[in-house]
Design a protein around this motif. Structure first.
Motif, mmCIF file in Angstrom:
data_model
loop_
_atom_site.group_PDB
_atom_site.id
_atom_site.type_symbol
_atom_site.label_atom_id
_atom_site.label_comp_id
_atom_site.label_asym_id
_atom_site.label_seq_id
_atom_site.Cartn_x
_atom_site.Cartn_y
_atom_site.Cartn_z
ATOM 1 N N SER A 180 -10.811 -0.209 7.961
ATOM 2 C CA SER A 180 -11.339 0.545 6.816
ATOM 3 C C SER A 180 -10.254 1.437 6.240
ATOM 4 O O SER A 180 -9.316 1.831 6.940
ATOM 5 C CB SER A 180 -12.537 1.394 7.238
ATOM 6 O OG SER A 180 -12.140 2.376 8.194
ATOM 7 N N VAL A 181 -10.394 1.729 4.962
ATOM 8 C CA VAL A 181 -9.477 2.631 4.261
ATOM 9 C C VAL A 181 -10.315 3.620 3.453
ATOM 10 O O VAL A 181 -11.205 3.211 2.698
ATOM 11 C CB VAL A 181 -8.522 1.862 3.324
ATOM 12 C CG1 VAL A 181 -7.628 2.843 2.566
ATOM 13 C CG2 VAL A 181 -7.684 0.867 4.101
ATOM 14 N N LEU A 221 -5.848 -0.691 -1.684
ATOM 15 C CA LEU A 221 -6.065 -0.001 -0.418
ATOM 16 C C LEU A 221 -7.468 -0.229 0.118
ATOM 17 O O LEU A 221 -7.662 -0.624 1.273
ATOM 18 C CB LEU A 221 -5.805 1.498 -0.599
ATOM 19 C CG LEU A 221 -4.328 1.907 -0.733
ATOM 20 C CD1 LEU A 221 -4.214 3.281 -1.358
ATOM 21 C CD2 LEU A 221 -3.661 1.889 0.630
ATOM 22 N N GLU A 222 -8.472 0.037 -0.687
ATOM 23 C CA GLU A 222 -9.853 0.054 -0.217
ATOM 24 C C GLU A 222 -10.403 -1.352 0.037
ATOM 25 O O GLU A 222 -11.327 -1.521 0.823
ATOM 26 C CB GLU A 222 -10.739 0.801 -1.206
ATOM 27 C CG GLU A 222 -10.402 2.280 -1.297
ATOM 28 C CD GLU A 222 -11.210 3.012 -2.349
ATOM 29 O OE1 GLU A 222 -11.509 4.196 -2.158
ATOM 30 O OE2 GLU A 222 -11.558 2.398 -3.373
ATOM 31 N N ALA A 265 -7.908 -3.077 3.681
ATOM 32 C CA ALA A 265 -8.999 -3.016 4.659
ATOM 33 C C ALA A 265 -9.391 -4.404 5.127
ATOM 34 O O ALA A 265 -9.631 -4.639 6.317
ATOM 35 C CB ALA A 265 -10.200 -2.304 4.031
ATOM 36 N N ALA A 292 0.836 -1.209 0.000
ATOM 37 C CA ALA A 292 0.000 0.000 0.000
ATOM 38 C C ALA A 292 0.867 1.253 0.000
ATOM 39 O O ALA A 292 0.601 2.214 -0.748
ATOM 40 C CB ALA A 292 -0.918 -0.024 1.215
ATOM 41 N N CYS A 314 -5.050 9.699 2.566
ATOM 42 C CA CYS A 314 -5.474 8.301 2.742
ATOM 43 C C CYS A 314 -5.522 8.020 4.243
ATOM 44 O O CYS A 314 -4.516 8.191 4.948
ATOM 45 C CB CYS A 314 -4.509 7.350 2.049
ATOM 46 S SG CYS A 314 -4.858 5.601 2.359
ATOM 47 N N THR A 315 -6.680 7.579 4.711
ATOM 48 C CA THR A 315 -6.859 7.297 6.143
ATOM 49 C C THR A 315 -7.105 5.803 6.327
ATOM 50 O O THR A 315 -8.053 5.248 5.758
ATOM 51 C CB THR A 315 -8.034 8.093 6.720
ATOM 52 O OG1 THR A 315 -7.807 9.493 6.485
ATOM 53 C CG2 THR A 315 -8.162 7.845 8.215
ATOM 54 N N ILE A 316 -6.249 5.172 7.123
ATOM 55 C CA ILE A 316 -6.360 3.733 7.386
ATOM 56 C C ILE A 316 -6.684 3.547 8.862
ATOM 57 O O ILE A 316 -5.957 4.047 9.731
ATOM 58 C CB ILE A 316 -5.052 2.996 7.034
ATOM 59 C CG1 ILE A 316 -4.689 3.220 5.573
ATOM 60 C CG2 ILE A 316 -5.173 1.504 7.340
ATOM 61 C CD1 ILE A 316 -3.319 2.662 5.188
#
Length: 333
Positions: A306-307, A295-296, A300, A239, A318-320
């Motif tokens: 969640s991404v 990523l999504e 996740a 990622a 981008c928030t993971i």
């Protein structure tokens, strides 16, 4: 002068016979106590015969004292006859028993046999310990082979997925070659980090540095460090590579921008934020490529979290989010 007319001789005989009789009673008593407590003694019956013989000898001496003042010679004769019979029987039983008693092992021989037995037991214990070590070694080897087989299969599946996705989105042969090799190198970098940690875990900070340093562009890592299990490390390594490649082609690193990675671990949740800034302005993409789907969906799913991808004009965010667990846990400061 007759002996019986001399009192001092009479009392000498009397006292001597009493003392001898008491000694004769004491000896069999001691032997009886010994046999009672040591019932394992061989030829115990012979010792009981000695006990009877010695006790009769004691009775004989007491009768001798009695007859000094009372002429009960008939009773004394019976006691002496019983003593004689016990003596003869004991003597007759002793000689056949003597060879068997001589054949009994000596104390030194018993000690030698005990030492041989102890040495044999020590060798047996050593052999058993060696066998257990060999069995544990075989089990460890089997576990390692099973783990290696599992990792090879996972790696091959990852390479196959990378090849297929790269081929589907490549603009041509040269683009496929460069992108595919770049992704394989990112996967190799993550594997090298895991090998250093003996495939136990990987540090997110080290993973980020190992993935981003070779791009030679400005970035920072702020906040907590996380320990990742191998599968999570591989997913996040890929990622980060995809985010870095996208930043180089279309985002902050395509201009004079920078990337900031903020990590926090609180309230049973890990939060990883990739933020691009100071680069050229961007707009949301019209379609999702390999990186976005990785990523999504893939990351996740691997993290159980969640991404989200946001595309403000100043740069990609981008928030993971992932729950803290044995697979994702804070590194102690």
């Amino acid at each position: 002068m007759p002996a019986l007319a001399r009192p001092e001789l009479i009392w000498t005989h009397a006292v001597s016979d009493v003392l001898i009789g008491l000694a004769y009673f004491s000896i069999p008593l001691a032997l009886g106590v010994f046999l009672y407590h040591r019932r394992d003694v061989r030829f115990g019956w012979a010792i009981w015969m000695f006990v009877a013989f010695i006790m009769l000898c004691g009775v004989t001496h007491f009768m001798m004292v009695w007859t000094l003042w009372h002429a009960d010679y008939g009773v004394e004769a019976l006691v002496k006859a019983a003593t004689a019979a016990a003596s003869v029987i004991t003597a007759l039983a002793l000689w056949p028993l003597l060879p068997r008693a001589i054949a009994l092992p000596s104390s030194d021989a018993l000690q030698a046999r005990i030492a041989e037995r102890d040495e044999a037991l020590a060798e047996l214990r050593g052999a058993m310990a060696t066998m257990l070590e060999m069995r544990e070694h075989e089990q460890r080897q089997k576990l390692l082979l099973d783990e290696l087989n599992h990792r090879v299969k996972n790696t091959l599946a990852t390479v196959q997925s990378i090849a297929v996705q790269t081929l589907n989105h490549a603009d041509g042969r040269e683009d496929f070659h460069d992108t595919f090799i770049s992704r394989l190198m990112a996967l190799s970098s993550t594997h090298n980090l895991l090998v250093k940690r003996e495939w136990t875990s990987a540090s997110l900070r080290e993973l980020a540095d190992g993935t981003l340093d070779h791009f030679g562009r400005p970035y920072s890592y702020e906040g907590d460090d996380l320990a990742l299990d191998p599968n999570v490390a591989v997913s996040l390594g890929m990622a980060l590579h995809e985010l870095a490649t996208n930043a180089l082609k279309h985002g902050a690193w395509a201009g004079a921008g920078r990337v900031d990675i903020d990590v926090s671990a609180a309230d049973d949740q890990a939060l990883i934020i990739w933020r691009e800034s100071q680069g050229r302005r961007i707009s949301p993409p019209l379609s999702r490529g390999f990186g976005s789907r990785l990523l999504e969906r893939g990351v996740a799913r691997e993290l159980g979290g969640s991404v989200t991808l946001e595309f403000p004009a100043e740069g990609l965010v981008c928030t993971i989010r992932a729950p803290l667990s044995e697979r994702v846990r804070p590194v102690a400061a």
